[in-house]
Design a protein around this motif. Structure first.
Motif, PDB file in Angstrom:
ATOM      1  N   SER A 197      14.036  -0.141 -12.238  1.00  0.00           N
ATOM      2  CA  SER A 197      13.533   1.216 -12.041  1.00  0.00           C
ATOM      3  C   SER A 197      13.295   1.464 -10.556  1.00  0.00           C
ATOM      4  O   SER A 197      12.939   0.553  -9.811  1.00  0.00           O
ATOM      5  CB  SER A 197      12.228   1.429 -12.813  1.00  0.00           C
ATOM      6  OG  SER A 197      12.422   1.207 -14.194  1.00  0.00           O
ATOM      7  N   TYR A 198      13.464   2.706 -10.144  1.00  0.00           N
ATOM      8  CA  TYR A 198      13.367   3.022  -8.715  1.00  0.00           C
ATOM      9  C   TYR A 198      11.929   2.994  -8.216  1.00  0.00           C
ATOM     10  O   TYR A 198      11.017   3.561  -8.829  1.00  0.00           O
ATOM     11  CB  TYR A 198      13.959   4.404  -8.427  1.00  0.00           C
ATOM     12  CG  TYR A 198      13.704   4.853  -7.009  1.00  0.00           C
ATOM     13  CD1 TYR A 198      14.326   4.208  -5.938  1.00  0.00           C
ATOM     14  CD2 TYR A 198      12.822   5.900  -6.737  1.00  0.00           C
ATOM     15  CE1 TYR A 198      14.087   4.608  -4.638  1.00  0.00           C
ATOM     16  CE2 TYR A 198      12.579   6.306  -5.431  1.00  0.00           C
ATOM     17  CZ  TYR A 198      13.212   5.648  -4.379  1.00  0.00           C
ATOM     18  OH  TYR A 198      12.964   6.031  -3.095  1.00  0.00           O
ATOM     19  N   LYS A 199      11.730   2.299  -7.128  1.00  0.00           N
ATOM     20  CA  LYS A 199      10.482   2.327  -6.374  1.00  0.00           C
ATOM     21  C   LYS A 199      10.835   2.317  -4.898  1.00  0.00           C
ATOM     22  O   LYS A 199      11.655   1.496  -4.471  1.00  0.00           O
ATOM     23  CB  LYS A 199       9.598   1.110  -6.708  1.00  0.00           C
ATOM     24  CG  LYS A 199       9.008   1.127  -8.108  1.00  0.00           C
ATOM     25  CD  LYS A 199       8.120  -0.096  -8.319  1.00  0.00           C
ATOM     26  CE  LYS A 199       7.542  -0.092  -9.735  1.00  0.00           C
ATOM     27  NZ  LYS A 199       6.702  -1.318  -9.973  1.00  0.00           N
ATOM     28  N   PRO A 200      10.236   3.203  -4.105  1.00  0.00           N
ATOM     29  CA  PRO A 200      10.556   3.210  -2.667  1.00  0.00           C
ATOM     30  C   PRO A 200      10.222   1.872  -2.025  1.00  0.00           C
ATOM     31  O   PRO A 200       9.242   1.220  -2.387  1.00  0.00           O
ATOM     32  CB  PRO A 200       9.660   4.323  -2.116  1.00  0.00           C
ATOM     33  CG  PRO A 200       9.303   5.167  -3.299  1.00  0.00           C
ATOM     34  CD  PRO A 200       9.259   4.241  -4.470  1.00  0.00           C
ATOM     35  N   MET A 201      11.060   1.442  -1.101  1.00  0.00           N
ATOM     36  CA  MET A 201      10.813   0.179  -0.405  1.00  0.00           C
ATOM     37  C   MET A 201       9.711   0.368   0.626  1.00  0.00           C
ATOM     38  O   MET A 201       9.711   1.336   1.401  1.00  0.00           O
ATOM     39  CB  MET A 201      12.086  -0.318   0.288  1.00  0.00           C
ATOM     40  CG  MET A 201      11.879  -1.599   1.096  1.00  0.00           C
ATOM     41  SD  MET A 201      13.382  -2.210   1.899  1.00  0.00           S
ATOM     42  CE  MET A 201      14.266  -2.902   0.513  1.00  0.00           C
ATOM     43  N   LYS A 202       8.767  -0.554   0.621  1.00  0.00           N
ATOM     44  CA  LYS A 202       7.691  -0.529   1.611  1.00  0.00           C
ATOM     45  C   LYS A 202       8.102  -1.358   2.829  1.00  0.00           C
ATOM     46  O   LYS A 202       8.694  -2.410   2.703  1.00  0.00           O
ATOM     47  CB  LYS A 202       6.401  -1.093   1.011  1.00  0.00           C
ATOM     48  CG  LYS A 202       5.856  -0.270  -0.151  1.00  0.00           C
ATOM     49  CD  LYS A 202       4.574  -0.884  -0.696  1.00  0.00           C
ATOM     50  CE  LYS A 202       4.029  -0.058  -1.856  1.00  0.00           C
ATOM     51  NZ  LYS A 202       2.790  -0.660  -2.431  1.00  0.00           N
ATOM     52  N   ASN A 203       7.776  -0.845   3.996  1.00  0.00           N
ATOM     53  CA  ASN A 203       8.028  -1.579   5.247  1.00  0.00           C
ATOM     54  C   ASN A 203       9.500  -1.956   5.394  1.00  0.00           C
ATOM     55  O   ASN A 203       9.850  -3.120   5.549  1.00  0.00           O
ATOM     56  CB  ASN A 203       7.145  -2.829   5.297  1.00  0.00           C
ATOM     57  CG  ASN A 203       7.101  -3.454   6.683  1.00  0.00           C
ATOM     58  OD1 ASN A 203       7.264  -2.752   7.680  1.00  0.00           O
ATOM     59  ND2 ASN A 203       6.899  -4.760   6.750  1.00  0.00           N
ATOM     60  N   SER A 204      10.378  -0.965   5.323  1.00  0.00           N
ATOM     61  CA  SER A 204      11.808  -1.215   5.456  1.00  0.00           C
ATOM     62  C   SER A 204      12.204  -1.307   6.926  1.00  0.00           C
ATOM     63  O   SER A 204      11.433  -0.965   7.831  1.00  0.00           O
ATOM     64  CB  SER A 204      12.612  -0.110   4.778  1.00  0.00           C
ATOM     65  OG  SER A 204      12.544   1.083   5.522  1.00  0.00           O
ATOM     66  N   PHE A 205      13.443  -1.732   7.150  1.00  0.00           N
ATOM     67  CA  PHE A 205      13.957  -1.883   8.515  1.00  0.00           C
ATOM     68  C   PHE A 205      14.161  -0.538   9.200  1.00  0.00           C
ATOM     69  O   PHE A 205      14.399  -0.485  10.403  1.00  0.00           O
ATOM     70  CB  PHE A 205      15.283  -2.656   8.474  1.00  0.00           C
ATOM     71  CG  PHE A 205      15.781  -3.084   9.820  1.00  0.00           C
ATOM     72  CD1 PHE A 205      15.236  -4.193  10.448  1.00  0.00           C
ATOM     73  CD2 PHE A 205      16.787  -2.383  10.463  1.00  0.00           C
ATOM     74  CE1 PHE A 205      15.688  -4.592  11.696  1.00  0.00           C
ATOM     75  CE2 PHE A 205      17.248  -2.772  11.707  1.00  0.00           C
ATOM     76  CZ  PHE A 205      16.697  -3.885  12.329  1.00  0.00           C
TER      77      PHE A 205
END
Length: 482
Positions: free
Chosen positions: A414-422
């Motif tokens: 399921s979709y969850k926004p990525m935290k602390n991405s590049f």
């Protein structure tokens, strides 16, 4: 939790190899001080609890050692199966379908195994805590004869209880000479932090309760702990008193009382073996100690290092032609570090190794419905700060794919926004280049040294796609001869 369980299996397999190696090497080290064998068990402890290790050509592990999670998740499939079709679910609500359309039974067994493993860990820890609590209740009547030394009538063997404030408990009825030897033995345990070491060893055993080799290692480590402590006592009191010390051990073995130690309040077991070792003990020659120390250091280092993996996993095939056009959106730079670059477009997602100067991973985005670079079906790509996790999210879907670069593994969830991405390290290409943007990708990577990493093409085809770092470092991402 399944991922943690698979990680534990990885560590258990690597630790098992280290345990077997240490068991084998204990035989030629038989004449060396037992403290050397005892110290080698710390190497097995590291392999059982630490999932990471440096790679080196001097590693004692097989060059093609397969991790447990790879063995479980990437069992051989028919050659016609494409790697990106191997989609796995880790505790999400998304239904998972195997390439043949059936339910992924392997994943079900993995989840069931994870719950069983967790139950076993809980049982082990509850047992140890309950044992200490019961033992403390039964020792309330123990008599304090000096500082941290107690005598109890219902003991079978002396032991140390406690880590921060350890107490020595002795059986009643010992002579003063026997007491002096046994107290010295227990004080050496305390000075060497053996109670804490054995408690930590029991925690490791609790985590790997399903592995019989870890049980054997725990028993052998405890044996080496006692034997090395006995040798230390002999070195202090002198070899002339070996028989007297042995008689004190024999006196303990002859008693038959109620209480015994438990995994955290450990007693002095295996008396017969200890007496034999004490009576046969002679201080080794210097050269024997030196050779044993060098051998232990070399073996310990070799078991702490992983082999250099020369063979890479086959990349997930994303078909391309050297003359393929990049389209109006060009390629997108998603990640760049000192050793790799990740970029994508409708033509696929690629991982380029800056040391090997070659593409080591590729993913067919069209096959998973994530190839669009604009419009309602636009595919959002996010990369973790370490460059190992790539999150692919078709904007029109409630699901997403997680691609683990190091394992070449694709997961649907399921979709969850990525935290602390590049993304936080990305800047507009206008900041990186002074000339008009022209044939550069929209975004660039800004490094701490003030340099920039950008993608460039001279004719808008894959054959000329190049990664540029600073002014002098240029990397042709695609070999036009392919």
């Amino acid at each position: 939790m399944e991922q943690l369980f698979l990680s534990v299996i990885d560590m258990s397999l690597m630790g098992s190899y280290a345990i077997l190696f240490i068991i084998f090497i204990r035989f030629p080290l038989k004449k060396a001080p037992k403290g050397i064998s005892y110290s080698l068990w710390s190497v097995a402890a590291v392999r059982l609890m630490c999932p990471y290790a440096l790679e080196c050509m001097f590693s004692l592990f097989p060059a093609k050692a397969l991790s447990g999670s790879e063995a479980l998740l990437f069992q051989q499939e028919p050659q016609s199966y494409r790697a990106f079709d191997m989609v796995h679910n880790f505790g999400t609500e998304t239904a998972v379908v195997s390439p043949s359309g059936g339910l992924n039974l392997l994943q079900f067994y993995t989840k069931a195994g994870a719950y069983l493993w967790l139950l076993g860990v809980a049982v082990m820890l509850i047992y140890s805590i309950a044992s200490v609590w019961i033992l403390k209740r039964q020792l309330k009547s123990a008599e304090n004869i000096q500082y941290n030394i107690y005598v109890a009538d219902n003991l079978k063997t002396p032991f140390v209880l406690g880590i921060l404030n350890p107490k020595i408990y002795l059986p009643a009825g010992l002579t003063e000479e026997e007491k002096s030897y046994i107290i010295l033995h227990e004080q050496i345990h305390i000075r060497r932090l053996d109670p804490a070491i054995k408690s930590f060893g029991f925690i490791i055993l609790s985590v790997h309760w399903f592995n019989p080799l870890v049980w054997i290692a725990f028993w052998l480590m405890s044996t080496d702990m006692e034997l090395s402590c006995d040798e230390k006592v002999i070195n202090i009191i002198g070899r002339d008193l070996k028989k007297a010390y042995s008689y004190s051990l024999l006196s303990l073995a002859s008693h038959r009382h109620i209480l015994n130690g438990n995994p955290l309040a450990f007693g002095e077991g295996n008396v017969k073996h200890r007496i034999k070792n004490v009576l046969n003990y002679t201080k080794p020659e210097f050269w024997v100690i030196a050779i044993a120390l060098v051998a232990a250091l070399v073996i310990g280092a070799g078991l702490l290092l992983n082999p250099v993996q020369k063979e890479k996993l086959e990349p997930m095939a994303a078909n391309w032609s050297s003359e393929q056009s990049l389209g109006a959106d060009m390629a997108v730079l998603d990640y760049a570090s000192e050793d790799k670059v990740i970029f994508h477009g409708y033509f696929g997602l690629y991982v380029y190794d800056l040391e090997q100067l070659n593409i080591i991973r590729s993913l067919d985005l069209q096959a998973i419905g994530c190839g669009a670079t604009q419009g309602d079906d636009y595919c959002e790509v996010s990369v973790s700060m370490d460059g190992d996790i790539v999150q692919l999210h078709p904007m029109s879907s409630q699901s997403m794919y997680i691609y683990r670069v190091s394992a070449n593994q694709l997961i649907k969830t399921s979709y969850k926004p990525m935290k602390n991405s590049f993304l936080s390290k990305m800047v507009s290409v206008e900041e990186a280049v002074s000339e008009e943007r022209g044939n550069y990708a929209y975004d660039a990577v800004k490094f701490a040294a003030g340099e920039y990493g950008v993608l460039y093409t001279s004719d808008w085809t894959l054959s000329t796609l190049t990664y540029i770092r600073g002014k002098d470092m240029l990397y042709a991402l695609f070999d036009s001869k392919k």
